[in-house]
Structures are given as C-alpha cells and as structure tokens.
Design a protein around this motif. Structure first.
Motif, mmCIF file in Angstrom:
data_model
loop_
_atom_site.group_PDB
_atom_site.id
_atom_site.type_symbol
_atom_site.label_atom_id
_atom_site.label_comp_id
_atom_site.label_asym_id
_atom_site.label_seq_id
_atom_site.Cartn_x
_atom_site.Cartn_y
_atom_site.Cartn_z
ATOM 1 N N PRO A 1 -9.008 10.332 -7.864
ATOM 2 C CA PRO A 1 -9.828 10.494 -6.748
ATOM 3 C C PRO A 1 -9.555 9.103 -5.809
ATOM 4 O O PRO A 1 -9.294 8.161 -6.651
ATOM 5 C CB PRO A 1 -11.149 10.489 -7.273
ATOM 6 C CG PRO A 1 -11.329 9.825 -8.633
ATOM 7 C CD PRO A 1 -9.736 10.204 -8.947
ATOM 8 N N HIS A 2 -9.627 9.105 -4.573
ATOM 9 C CA HIS A 2 -9.723 8.099 -3.738
ATOM 10 C C HIS A 2 -8.273 7.219 -3.827
ATOM 11 O O HIS A 2 -8.257 5.830 -3.866
ATOM 12 C CB HIS A 2 -10.571 7.078 -4.062
ATOM 13 C CG HIS A 2 -12.302 7.544 -4.004
ATOM 14 N ND1 HIS A 2 -12.810 8.135 -2.979
ATOM 15 C CD2 HIS A 2 -13.089 7.760 -5.059
ATOM 16 C CE1 HIS A 2 -13.952 8.646 -3.445
ATOM 17 N NE2 HIS A 2 -14.195 8.404 -4.444
ATOM 18 N N VAL A 3 -7.128 7.919 -3.778
ATOM 19 C CA VAL A 3 -5.810 7.395 -4.027
ATOM 20 C C VAL A 3 -5.668 6.410 -2.536
ATOM 21 O O VAL A 3 -4.998 5.199 -3.148
ATOM 22 C CB VAL A 3 -4.778 8.393 -4.369
ATOM 23 C CG1 VAL A 3 -3.424 7.857 -4.159
ATOM 24 C CG2 VAL A 3 -4.983 9.605 -5.261
ATOM 25 N N LEU A 4 -5.681 6.816 -1.553
ATOM 26 C CA LEU A 4 -5.646 6.034 -0.495
ATOM 27 C C LEU A 4 -6.242 4.702 -0.656
ATOM 28 O O LEU A 4 -5.801 3.489 -0.330
ATOM 29 C CB LEU A 4 -5.869 6.636 0.772
ATOM 30 C CG LEU A 4 -5.339 5.871 1.870
ATOM 31 C CD1 LEU A 4 -3.877 5.549 1.916
ATOM 32 C CD2 LEU A 4 -5.486 6.696 3.218
ATOM 33 N N ILE A 5 -7.474 4.710 -0.777
ATOM 34 C CA ILE A 5 -8.359 3.366 -0.863
ATOM 35 C C ILE A 5 -7.968 2.462 -2.112
ATOM 36 O O ILE A 5 -7.721 1.349 -2.019
ATOM 37 C CB ILE A 5 -10.058 3.887 -1.261
ATOM 38 C CG1 ILE A 5 -10.423 4.610 -0.079
ATOM 39 C CG2 ILE A 5 -10.641 2.718 -1.539
ATOM 40 C CD1 ILE A 5 -11.734 5.212 -0.167
ATOM 41 N N LEU A 6 -7.849 3.106 -3.168
ATOM 42 C CA LEU A 6 -7.127 2.412 -4.318
ATOM 43 C C LEU A 6 -5.639 1.571 -4.179
ATOM 44 O O LEU A 6 -5.661 0.436 -4.357
ATOM 45 C CB LEU A 6 -7.082 3.079 -5.713
ATOM 46 C CG LEU A 6 -8.496 3.383 -6.162
ATOM 47 C CD1 LEU A 6 -8.194 4.507 -7.503
ATOM 48 C CD2 LEU A 6 -9.134 2.407 -6.581
ATOM 49 N N SER A 7 -4.993 2.463 -3.396
ATOM 50 C CA SER A 7 -3.564 1.850 -2.910
ATOM 51 C C SER A 7 -3.875 0.559 -1.885
ATOM 52 O O SER A 7 -3.103 -0.284 -1.944
ATOM 53 C CB SER A 7 -2.793 3.054 -2.266
ATOM 54 O OG SER A 7 -2.417 4.142 -3.214
ATOM 55 N N TYR B 1 0.909 3.787 -3.022
ATOM 56 C CA TYR B 1 0.609 5.254 -2.636
ATOM 57 C C TYR B 1 1.628 6.127 -2.915
ATOM 58 O O TYR B 1 1.230 7.417 -3.782
ATOM 59 C CB TYR B 1 0.281 5.562 -1.206
ATOM 60 C CG TYR B 1 -0.211 6.705 -0.843
ATOM 61 C CD1 TYR B 1 -1.605 7.236 -0.935
ATOM 62 C CD2 TYR B 1 0.568 7.691 -0.075
ATOM 63 C CE1 TYR B 1 -2.338 8.500 -0.782
ATOM 64 C CE2 TYR B 1 0.000 8.843 0.294
ATOM 65 C CZ TYR B 1 -1.160 9.248 -0.195
ATOM 66 O OH TYR B 1 -1.447 10.469 0.392
ATOM 67 N N THR C 1 0.846 -1.148 0.075
ATOM 68 C CA THR C 1 0.019 -0.088 0.066
ATOM 69 C C THR C 1 0.748 1.241 0.017
ATOM 70 O O THR C 1 0.667 2.135 -0.702
ATOM 71 C CB THR C 1 -1.055 0.181 1.089
ATOM 72 O OG1 THR C 1 -1.836 -1.066 1.152
ATOM 73 C CG2 THR C 1 -1.784 1.223 1.346
ATOM 74 N N ARG D 1 1.111 9.017 -5.875
ATOM 75 C CA ARG D 1 1.412 10.559 -5.441
ATOM 76 C C ARG D 1 2.543 11.029 -6.523
ATOM 77 O O ARG D 1 2.117 12.271 -6.930
ATOM 78 C CB ARG D 1 1.715 10.630 -4.060
ATOM 79 C CG ARG D 1 0.565 10.213 -3.206
ATOM 80 C CD ARG D 1 -0.624 11.066 -3.488
ATOM 81 N NE ARG D 1 -0.328 12.352 -3.008
ATOM 82 C CZ ARG D 1 -1.155 13.292 -2.511
ATOM 83 N NH1 ARG D 1 -2.540 13.194 -2.859
ATOM 84 N NH2 ARG D 1 -0.948 14.147 -1.946
#
Length: 87
Positions: free
Chosen positions: A35-41, A21, A17, A25
């Motif tokens: 959008p939702h970079v952390l969730i996708l990571s 991430y 993750t 970034r």
C-alpha cells in the motif's frame, strides 16, 4: 549557493523517488501489492542525502579495513637458531 543546494536536493529527491518507485513496482508481488507505494517512495527519495552519507561512511570503513589488513605483518622471522621468543 543556497539556491544551488536546494535545487540539487530537489533533483536528487525526484531522481531518488523515481528509482525507488520503479524498483518497488518491479520487485512487488502482484498478488499482494504494497500500500501507498508512491508516498513511501517520496519519503525514501527525501532521505537520499542520508543514504549518500551512509555509502560514503561504508566506503571509508572498507578502505580503512583494507589498509589495516595490508599493514599486518607476518610472524616475526627468527634470525639465529638459538633465539627463543619471549611470551
């Protein structure tokens, strides 16, 4: 053994993750952020065993391909002048 496997999976999840991430970034367009970079990571990090298995399969395929290329022989060498190969 189950605890060790679970801990190894969770560590791989956190590391995967973090890597995804940071890469997303760094490679992201600042004018058009994803959008939702952390969730996708986190989802990508959860799938790290699949990526590892894919890398192992790819490397074994390349090893087999390389071995097959080395086994190919050159054209048969004719011993006598009067020998004609049948085709």
């Amino acid at each position: 053994m189950v605890q060790t496997t679970a801990i190894a999976y969770l560590i791989g999840w956190v590391v995967g993750t973090a890597v995804v991430y940071v890469a997303s970034r760094r490679l992201n367009d600042p004018r058009n952020p994803a959008p939702h970079v952390l969730i996708l990571s986190a989802v990508a990090g959860a799938l790290w065993p699949m990526l590892l298995l894919g890398a192992v399969e790819f490397s074994s395929l390349m090893a087999c391909s390389s071995a097959a290329a080395h086994l190919k022989s050159e054209a048969p060498e004719l011993v006598g002048a009067g020998v004609v190969p049948l085709r």
